[in-house]
Design a protein around this motif. Structure first.
Motif, PDB file in Angstrom:
ATOM      1  N   LEU A  90       0.926  -0.902   0.011  1.00  0.00           N
ATOM      2  CA  LEU A  90      -0.046  -0.026   0.176  1.00  0.00           C
ATOM      3  C   LEU A  90       0.892   1.215   0.006  1.00  0.00           C
ATOM      4  O   LEU A  90       1.575   1.505   0.972  1.00  0.00           O
ATOM      5  CB  LEU A  90      -0.844  -0.142   1.212  1.00  0.00           C
ATOM      6  N   ILE A  91       1.067   1.702  -0.929  1.00  0.00           N
ATOM      7  CA  ILE A  91       1.905   3.084  -1.110  1.00  0.00           C
ATOM      8  C   ILE A  91       1.046   4.244  -1.271  1.00  0.00           C
ATOM      9  O   ILE A  91       0.346   4.492  -2.052  1.00  0.00           O
ATOM     10  CB  ILE A  91       2.526   3.035  -2.602  1.00  0.00           C
ATOM     11  N   GLU A  92       1.357   5.083  -0.135  1.00  0.00           N
ATOM     12  CA  GLU A  92       0.343   6.199   0.314  1.00  0.00           C
ATOM     13  C   GLU A  92       1.391   7.315  -0.215  1.00  0.00           C
ATOM     14  O   GLU A  92       2.498   7.552   0.193  1.00  0.00           O
ATOM     15  CB  GLU A  92      -0.169   6.241   1.459  1.00  0.00           C
ATOM     16  N   VAL A  93       0.798   8.017  -1.041  1.00  0.00           N
ATOM     17  CA  VAL A  93       1.684   9.396  -1.715  1.00  0.00           C
ATOM     18  C   VAL A  93       0.755  10.652  -1.343  1.00  0.00           C
ATOM     19  O   VAL A  93      -0.539  10.613  -1.547  1.00  0.00           O
ATOM     20  CB  VAL A  93       1.921   9.313  -3.091  1.00  0.00           C
ATOM     21  N   ASP A  94       1.651  11.657  -0.819  1.00  0.00           N
ATOM     22  CA  ASP A  94       0.820  12.921  -0.533  1.00  0.00           C
ATOM     23  C   ASP A  94       1.330  13.903  -1.798  1.00  0.00           C
ATOM     24  O   ASP A  94       2.178  14.418  -2.062  1.00  0.00           O
ATOM     25  CB  ASP A  94       1.349  13.754   0.670  1.00  0.00           C
ATOM     26  N   ALA A  95       0.227  14.140  -2.927  1.00  0.00           N
ATOM     27  CA  ALA A  95       0.807  14.611  -4.142  1.00  0.00           C
ATOM     28  C   ALA A  95       1.038  16.170  -3.720  1.00  0.00           C
ATOM     29  O   ALA A  95       1.666  16.633  -4.459  1.00  0.00           O
ATOM     30  CB  ALA A  95      -0.600  14.734  -4.932  1.00  0.00           C
ATOM     31  N   GLU A 102       9.269  14.181 -12.091  1.00  0.00           N
ATOM     32  CA  GLU A 102      10.046  13.302 -11.689  1.00  0.00           C
ATOM     33  C   GLU A 102       9.819  12.434 -10.642  1.00  0.00           C
ATOM     34  O   GLU A 102      10.017  11.315 -10.519  1.00  0.00           O
ATOM     35  CB  GLU A 102      11.714  14.032 -11.415  1.00  0.00           C
ATOM     36  N   ASP A 103       9.057  13.279  -9.477  1.00  0.00           N
ATOM     37  CA  ASP A 103       8.511  12.200  -8.305  1.00  0.00           C
ATOM     38  C   ASP A 103       7.566  11.146  -9.171  1.00  0.00           C
ATOM     39  O   ASP A 103       7.360  10.105  -8.708  1.00  0.00           O
ATOM     40  CB  ASP A 103       7.907  13.312  -7.531  1.00  0.00           C
ATOM     41  N   THR A 104       6.763  11.547 -10.015  1.00  0.00           N
ATOM     42  CA  THR A 104       5.616  10.666 -10.466  1.00  0.00           C
ATOM     43  C   THR A 104       6.461   9.631 -11.419  1.00  0.00           C
ATOM     44  O   THR A 104       6.066   8.459 -11.289  1.00  0.00           O
ATOM     45  CB  THR A 104       4.716  11.570 -11.362  1.00  0.00           C
ATOM     46  N   ARG A 105       7.082   9.953 -12.106  1.00  0.00           N
ATOM     47  CA  ARG A 105       8.102   8.946 -12.699  1.00  0.00           C
ATOM     48  C   ARG A 105       8.679   7.907 -11.999  1.00  0.00           C
ATOM     49  O   ARG A 105       8.693   6.736 -12.317  1.00  0.00           O
ATOM     50  CB  ARG A 105       9.260   9.689 -13.855  1.00  0.00           C
ATOM     51  N   LEU A 124      -2.356   4.812  -3.190  1.00  0.00           N
ATOM     52  CA  LEU A 124      -3.179   5.607  -2.744  1.00  0.00           C
ATOM     53  C   LEU A 124      -2.616   7.230  -2.847  1.00  0.00           C
ATOM     54  O   LEU A 124      -1.722   7.674  -1.803  1.00  0.00           O
ATOM     55  CB  LEU A 124      -3.633   5.429  -1.273  1.00  0.00           C
ATOM     56  N   ILE A 125      -3.102   8.134  -3.572  1.00  0.00           N
ATOM     57  CA  ILE A 125      -2.621   9.423  -3.987  1.00  0.00           C
ATOM     58  C   ILE A 125      -3.594  10.224  -3.672  1.00  0.00           C
ATOM     59  O   ILE A 125      -4.797  10.411  -3.803  1.00  0.00           O
ATOM     60  CB  ILE A 125      -2.368   9.469  -5.342  1.00  0.00           C
ATOM     61  N   ASP A 126      -3.057  10.966  -2.355  1.00  0.00           N
ATOM     62  CA  ASP A 126      -3.935  12.129  -1.693  1.00  0.00           C
ATOM     63  C   ASP A 126      -3.741  13.293  -2.228  1.00  0.00           C
ATOM     64  O   ASP A 126      -2.578  13.619  -2.553  1.00  0.00           O
ATOM     65  CB  ASP A 126      -3.575  11.783  -0.158  1.00  0.00           C
ATOM     66  N   GLU A 127      -4.698  14.287  -2.387  1.00  0.00           N
ATOM     67  CA  GLU A 127      -4.487  15.488  -2.767  1.00  0.00           C
ATOM     68  C   GLU A 127      -4.242  15.697  -4.240  1.00  0.00           C
ATOM     69  O   GLU A 127      -3.132  16.229  -4.527  1.00  0.00           O
ATOM     70  CB  GLU A 127      -4.087  16.378  -2.050  1.00  0.00           C
ATOM     71  N   VAL A 128      -4.598  14.481  -5.087  1.00  0.00           N
ATOM     72  CA  VAL A 128      -4.236  14.175  -6.439  1.00  0.00           C
ATOM     73  C   VAL A 128      -4.219  15.601  -7.194  1.00  0.00           C
ATOM     74  O   VAL A 128      -3.306  15.888  -8.286  1.00  0.00           O
ATOM     75  CB  VAL A 128      -4.788  13.280  -6.881  1.00  0.00           C
ATOM     76  N   HIS A 129      -5.177  16.581  -6.908  1.00  0.00           N
ATOM     77  CA  HIS A 129      -4.975  17.746  -7.601  1.00  0.00           C
ATOM     78  C   HIS A 129      -3.894  18.566  -7.513  1.00  0.00           C
ATOM     79  O   HIS A 129      -3.608  19.540  -8.370  1.00  0.00           O
ATOM     80  CB  HIS A 129      -6.373  18.401  -7.339  1.00  0.00           C
ATOM     81  N   MET A 130      -3.116  18.149  -6.800  1.00  0.00           N
ATOM     82  CA  MET A 130      -1.827  19.113  -6.597  1.00  0.00           C
ATOM     83  C   MET A 130      -0.839  18.773  -7.589  1.00  0.00           C
ATOM     84  O   MET A 130       0.185  19.573  -7.459  1.00  0.00           O
ATOM     85  CB  MET A 130      -1.412  18.952  -5.170  1.00  0.00           C
ATOM     86  N   LEU A 131      -0.876  17.606  -8.186  1.00  0.00           N
ATOM     87  CA  LEU A 131       0.197  17.277  -9.161  1.00  0.00           C
ATOM     88  C   LEU A 131       0.221  18.221 -10.410  1.00  0.00           C
ATOM     89  O   LEU A 131      -0.807  18.881 -10.711  1.00  0.00           O
ATOM     90  CB  LEU A 131      -0.148  15.738  -9.974  1.00  0.00           C
ATOM     91  N   SER A 132       1.620  18.357 -10.950  1.00  0.00           N
ATOM     92  CA  SER A 132       1.420  19.405 -12.263  1.00  0.00           C
ATOM     93  C   SER A 132       0.857  18.726 -13.228  1.00  0.00           C
ATOM     94  O   SER A 132       0.583  17.579 -13.337  1.00  0.00           O
ATOM     95  CB  SER A 132       2.998  19.786 -12.106  1.00  0.00           C
ATOM     96  N   THR A 133       0.999  19.520 -14.397  1.00  0.00           N
ATOM     97  CA  THR A 133       0.231  19.050 -15.698  1.00  0.00           C
ATOM     98  C   THR A 133       1.223  17.971 -16.087  1.00  0.00           C
ATOM     99  O   THR A 133       0.769  16.993 -16.708  1.00  0.00           O
ATOM    100  CB  THR A 133       0.401  20.074 -16.712  1.00  0.00           C
ATOM    101  N   HIS A 134       2.447  18.036 -15.955  1.00  0.00           N
ATOM    102  CA  HIS A 134       3.353  17.017 -16.614  1.00  0.00           C
ATOM    103  C   HIS A 134       3.380  15.896 -15.707  1.00  0.00           C
ATOM    104  O   HIS A 134       3.475  14.887 -16.353  1.00  0.00           O
ATOM    105  CB  HIS A 134       4.851  17.521 -16.635  1.00  0.00           C
ATOM    106  N   SER A 135       3.160  15.824 -14.571  1.00  0.00           N
ATOM    107  CA  SER A 135       2.905  14.676 -13.612  1.00  0.00           C
ATOM    108  C   SER A 135       1.644  13.964 -14.081  1.00  0.00           C
ATOM    109  O   SER A 135       1.698  12.750 -14.202  1.00  0.00           O
ATOM    110  CB  SER A 135       2.743  15.163 -12.188  1.00  0.00           C
TER     111      SER A 135
END
Length: 523
Positions: A90-95, A102-105, A124-135
């Motif tokens: 279970l990989i939890e990520v705080d976006a 680079e983090d997403t890759r 599980l990616i929390d606050e996913v809307h914070m990712l950049s367009t490239h991400s």
């Protein structure tokens, strides 16, 4: 033993322990029981409504050693490790802290590898809307066609910022704000289990302040327990929140209902000693008025067992629906404009006095006008009594009407007239009435209203009213007195003049004119 905060201690570990959100839980439980699982889920909603909690329970359901199930055992190693936050698959990520591409890759490099211990590798990616367009672009392809052992669980408080290309690849579930009653029930359950004494009013105040977020409610609850030294009283909670007791708000509404201006001002003076936030106080008044309006239309919707339920029902009987709606509108505008007031208390007093000064005018409308204005907003009238202790009506112009004219004026308002027939009768003057004979005069400018069919219809209506045959004679000439239509026009003109005069004399209106460059738009 290390103390665990209530929000973490009481976080649900099973779907059955979740509070509310039945529309989401039903869909997930059915999908798990029928093994119809999507590869990407998006949970949206405001803070503290259970987005991450639902995602973790779903991850546990997918990896329970007993099999994929909507009811994980909670005892196996996988379930315990997920509950403790140390399950390797279970990989939890705080976006919010990993927004770069680079983090997403880096995150996606291990997608191709099978899970280490579990059945599925869950991201599980929390606050996913914070990712950049490239991400998002880097995530897109993997999100659309992930390996069969991968599940994506995304959570966000702002789905509007997520690209449509990502939204189209996810099953989206919107978690709703929790109602006050549901939050209060959960707080009651927790305090009972924790053996902490409490007052029901205190819990209701906490639930209201949480604004639909159970996590916020638990945080406030913990703060209130510390503030009250291990117990919850209504006075302590209100002091901690900076709010006033609901009894004070009900007292203000009672003074408005009784038209008691001195009592109202005295209550405001007492409240001012506590230095309240008057904008918040107006919000509490608006909330109470909303409940009163609901009680007037659907009395069963108000729970008499809730705090102040009986008081709300009592006020619903004392105030008319029109007055409640007017109070609400005045309060709403006053809350918006309160920052413009020279001094908060003075601005609040003006809002409350404005509620006393104006009333919907439901007494001076004739039956015909009521029919014509059934879809129009009520006319507002100002009181003329300086003590503001009785409801006021607009001054009606007094004209020396002849007895026959007054008789005809009252009759046409009594008859059920419609359309052109009403216009004909309203514009006629009664010249003579003997027995069953009616002699009417119609002004020349309205002669097109007259024909034989309409005269016969007027006779028929008079016959229905009196119960025997009636004869009507109408001739075209200039009337000697006022017709019902002219009388009604004078009333309307007087009403408009009176209201405009009161508005122009209103101190708040004059303040806006002088300091806000405001102008009255009279149409």
């Amino acid at each position: 033993m290390t103390y665990q905060v209530l929000a973490r201690k009481w976080r649900p570990r099973y779907f059955s322990a979740m509070v509310g959100q039945t529309h989401v839980l039903r869909a997930l439980i059915n999908a798990l029981e029928n093994n119809k699982l999507h590869h990407a889920y998006l949970f949206t909603g405001t803070r503290g409504v259970g987005k991450t909690t639902v995602a973790r329970i779903l991850a546990k359901s997918l990896n329970c050693e007993q099999g994929v199930t909507a009811y994980p055992c909670g005892q196996c190693l996988a379930c315990r490790e997920i509950d403790e936050g140390r399950f390797i698959d279970l990989i939890e990520v705080d976006a919010a802290s990993r927004t770069k591409v680079e983090d997403t890759r880096e995150l996606l490099e291990n997608v191709q590898y099978a899970p280490t211990r579990g059945r599925y590798k869950v991201y599980l990616i929390d606050e996913v809307h914070m990712l950049s367009t490239h991400s998002f672009n880097a995530l897109l392809k993997t999100l659309e066609e992930p390996p069969p052992h991968i599940k994506f669980l995304l959570a966000t408080t702002d789905p509007q910022k997520i690209p449509a290309t990502v939204l189209s690849r996810c099953l989206q579930f919107n978690l709703k704000r929790l109602p006050v009653e549901l939050i209060t029930q959960q707080l009651t359950k927790i305090l009972t289990e924790e053996s902490i004494p409490y007052e029901s009013k205190a819990l209701y105040s906490l639930a209201q302040s949480a604004e639909g977020s159970l996590r916020d409610a638990l945080s406030l609850l913990e703060q209130a327990i510390a503030y009250g030294g291990g117990q919850l009283s209504s006075a302590d909670v209100n002091q901690m929140l900076g709010t006033l007791d609901q009894d004070s708000v009900i007292g203000l509404i009672n003074s408005l209902a009784a038209q008691d201006a001195p009592g109202l001002l005295n209550q405001i003076a007492q409240l001012a000693e506590y230095n309240p936030d008057f904008i918040t106080l107006l919000g509490e008044i608006l909330s109470l008025l909303q409940q009163i309006a609901v009680a007037q239309l659907v009395p069963g919707a108000i729970d008499v067992n809730q705090p102040h339920g009986e008081a709300i029902l009592k006020l619903a009987g004392q105030l008319t629906p029109e007055v409640v709606q007017l109070f609400y509108q005045i309060g709403l505008l006053g809350r918006r404009d309160l920052p413009l007031a020279p001094e908060p208390r003075g601005g609040f007093e003006m809002v409350m006095l404005r509620m006393l000064a104006f009333r919907p005018d439901t007494l001076t409308l004739s039956p015909s006008k009521v029919e014509e204005s059934s879809h129009a907003p009520p006319v507002l009238v100002a009181t003329t009594d300086t003590s503001i202790t009785t409801a006021a009506t607009l001054p009606t112009p007094v004209s020396p009407l002849a007895p026959l004219t007054e008789q005809w004026n009252q009759l046409v308002h009594t008859l059920e007239l419609k359309g052109v027939i009403k216009q004909l009768a309203f514009n006629c003057e009664l010249k003579q009435h003997e027995g069953n004979n009616w002699e009417l005069v119609l002004p020349p400018q309205h002669k097109l209203l007259l024909n034989q069919e309409r005269k016969n219809k007027l006779e028929e209506l008079l016959q229905q009213h009196y119960g025997n045959a009636q004869q009507v004679h109408i001739r075209v000439e200039i009337p000697q007195t006022v017709t019902p239509a002219e009388q009604q026009q004078r009333i309307e003109e007087s009403r408009q003049h009176y209201v405009l005069q009161e508005i122009n004399n209103d101190p708040f209106v004059n303040y806006l004119k002088e300091n806000g460059d405001a102008q009255l738009d009279i149409k």
